[in-house]
Design an enzyme around this catalytic site. Structure first.
Site, PDB file in Angstrom:
ATOM      1  CE  LYS A   1      -3.842  -2.362   2.250  1.00 11.47           C
ATOM      2  NZ  LYS A   1      -4.560  -2.688   3.495  1.00 11.47           N
TER       3      LYS A   1
ATOM      4  CG  ASP B   1      -9.596  -0.189   4.806  1.00 12.44           C
ATOM      5  OD1 ASP B   1      -9.382  -0.370   3.593  1.00 12.44           O
ATOM      6  OD2 ASP B   1      -8.854  -0.625   5.705  1.00 12.44           O
TER       7      ASP B   1
ATOM      8  CD  GLN C   1      -3.330  -4.457   6.504  1.00  7.46           C
ATOM      9  OE1 GLN C   1      -3.252  -3.426   5.844  1.00  7.46           O
ATOM     10  NE2 GLN C   1      -3.907  -5.560   6.030  1.00  7.46           N
TER      11      GLN C   1
END
Lengths: 369, 369
Positions: free
Chosen positions: A129, A196, A173
């Site tokens: 990422k 997200d 994460q």
């Protein structure tokens, strides 16, 4: 048969849940409902999902043309949906947008990533990422916290990024170590920075008619983008989503419905999933069970999006393992009209969509179009 | 054929939306997406639903044994799911709980209802809710605002109830007059008092695995309660939900999935809805289209929950009209194993669930079990 065994196991688990035997999180609430005896409908049943209870198939079950129980001797005629090159195209477009933004208003999008612990796979995802950000000119900040850090430490980092005006997207994460409250932490991500798309307000607004979520989760968004860019019509089509995780299955089903597909969601409690899948024009599978979807699960001409990514041992490959999806590719490619490979299908799209969401967040905050 | 015409209309509407012709709310966002050209997947497509675009059937289409196009000459063998008596049972249980609460801690649950405008149907619903509160000992407060009141006036009332510790549930009667921003107003209902369950956080948490909404919308909750109290097994069954409104279709589909049904959601863009419905073990229909579901849409032995409630002209009835559901009852009762009547099925359950949610809210705040 593998599938039969798996369903049997899921049914046994189900019976335990129904009888209140399994010590799962929702039990307290169930007991409360039963104790008042006003209602008989406990809410907190949905606690199990495919990857949790379906037994992994034995290595000999992994499909290959030679081990196939069906006769898929024809040619692989499905068009390959090349996620890698589509993602590259999108990343180039994002790079151009970022540079236009820098040129016009002197600002660039910023993404912050919080990683807790040292899971190898999470480290790889995070590195990918950050590299992807760099490539398109998005600023990235990274916090790595030790496996045994306190919830307060995570929250502190989160709040710092929530309040940093140069950061437009914040992601934590997953999975987090078990001692941390994932729900509490994800709910603290500032709604305007929830790139997200895991905040319940974003999920709720994705589900509701007439509402607009600020962000849609990256993998589901990537699936839809693959379909659209491959010229697949979604409206009015019957789509089957296999798996109902918060990260993929659920938002994908909601998103397909937004595009006016008729959506059926399959999970570990579904009976005869192969019969339902065989009626689908579009199959999105995110069960995390290698080799689950065989060629004979598919209607000829179906479009298959395979979100599954499982490492399985393979002594002949460089690292001793290879990645496989939920779909038996060799068989499916002989039945489907189009299919995503694993790797190189959905995977690259997830990161591209994260970049797109971060760009979107920055353009929204800066009122830059 | 009525259904064909309706689908045709919906397709025409669909084409307009896809081409960006229809001036709907999401267009601005679509344009923005297209203008950046980074992604091709606009979010804001889901704006139309069955009741909006399906043409009402002509009076001669209303089914009766004599006008039936199919041969449903057998007996009505389906068990009648008697929502009225089930709701009464629940209301009695609530009354006992409320009185126990008063006795033990000297407090009772409180519900506040805000009604804007003078719609006859809304007035009736609100009156029924307030009467039901009174009957079980729940305190109720009522604010009636004029049709042309400002948004500020509604918000003021709302905040007053949000801050009133004797009030545990706040509901804004829908629909609101068009000049008021429904989304903004509903989002301001305090989460802990959202007994209607319409707040996106409650919808998001209903959808997400491992999360618990504080409240589930009353009608969907009533449907599930009817199934459970009628001994209908939901787990593993194929459930078809017809209609995807925020108030009924959407939360019902999410709730059925929590109970581990395999759920398919049908809407105005679905092709051959009769074929999909015919595969369902459980049919919940909330399209608001009288006579939509005929006997030949059902699998023999299916369980039918009819949420539709439409007044249709009937000179022979006392008030010149009668209420009909989405299902042709006379035909369906010859095919289904169990069915809810209209009226007397789901309707009474909605209010019972509102009382249950209000009781639940009060018990949660008072930490009273």
């Amino acid at each position: 048969m593998m599938v039969t065994t798996m369903l049997l196991r899921s049914k046994m688990a189900a019976v335990k849940v129904a009888a209140g035997v399994a010590p799962h999180k929702g039990l307290k609430l169930m007991e409360r409902y039963f104790s008042t005896q006003v209602l008989k409908s406990p809410l907190s049943l949905m606690s199990l999902d495919m990857p949790d209870i379906w037994a992994p198939p034995s290595p000999t079950d992994y499909c290959s043309p030679s081990s196939s129980p069906c006769n898929f001797s024809g040619q692989e005629t499905a068009a390959v949906i090349d996620g890698k090159s589509i993602a590259e195209e999108i990343r180039s477009a994002i790079a151009i947008e970022v540079s236009r933004m820098r040129r016009c208003i002197g600002k660039v999008p910023g993404l912050a990533v919080i990683l807790v612990g040292q899971r190898r796979d999470s480290q790889t995802y995070v590195r990918n990422k950050i590299n992807a950000c760099e490539e398109v000119g998005i600023k990235s900040l990274f916090s790595e916290l030790p496996e045994d850090c306190t919830e307060d430490a995570v929250v502190r980092e989160l709040l710092r990024y929530n309040n940093d005006p140069s950061i437009h997207g914040v992601l934590v994460q997953l999975p987090l170590p078990k001692h941390l409250d994932e729900e509490k932490i994800l709910n603290m991500v500032k709604l305007e920075k929830d790139v997200d798309g895991f905040h319940p307000v974003n999920i709720g607004n994705l589900a509701m008619r007439g509402r607009e979520p600020l962000f849609v989760s990256c993998t589901p968004k990537g699936c839809i983008e693959l379909l659209i860019r491959s010229g697949v019509e979604i409206m009015g089509k019957h789509a089957v989503v296999i798996g109902r995780s918060n990260i993929v299955g659920l938002p994908t089903s909601l998103l397909l419905q937004r595009h006016h597909a008729t959506v059926t969601i399959l999970h570990a409690f579904s009976k005869s999933p192969e019969l339902t899948t065989r009626e689908a024009d579009i199959v999105v599978t995110a069960a995390g069970v290698p080799n689950l979807v065989r060629g004979d699960w598919l209607k000829p001409g179906a479009v298959v999006i395979d979100v599954g990514t499982c490492p399985i041992e393979d002594p002949s490959s460089e690292f001793g393992y290879r990645l496989v999806g939920d779909v038996c590719y060799e068989e499916a490619a002989r039945v489907a009209s189009a299919i995503t490979p694993v790797p190189g299908g959905v995977g690259p799209m997830t990161i591209a969509m994260l970049l797109a969401n971060t760009l979107d967040a920055a353009q929204r905050v800066c009122d830059f179009n």
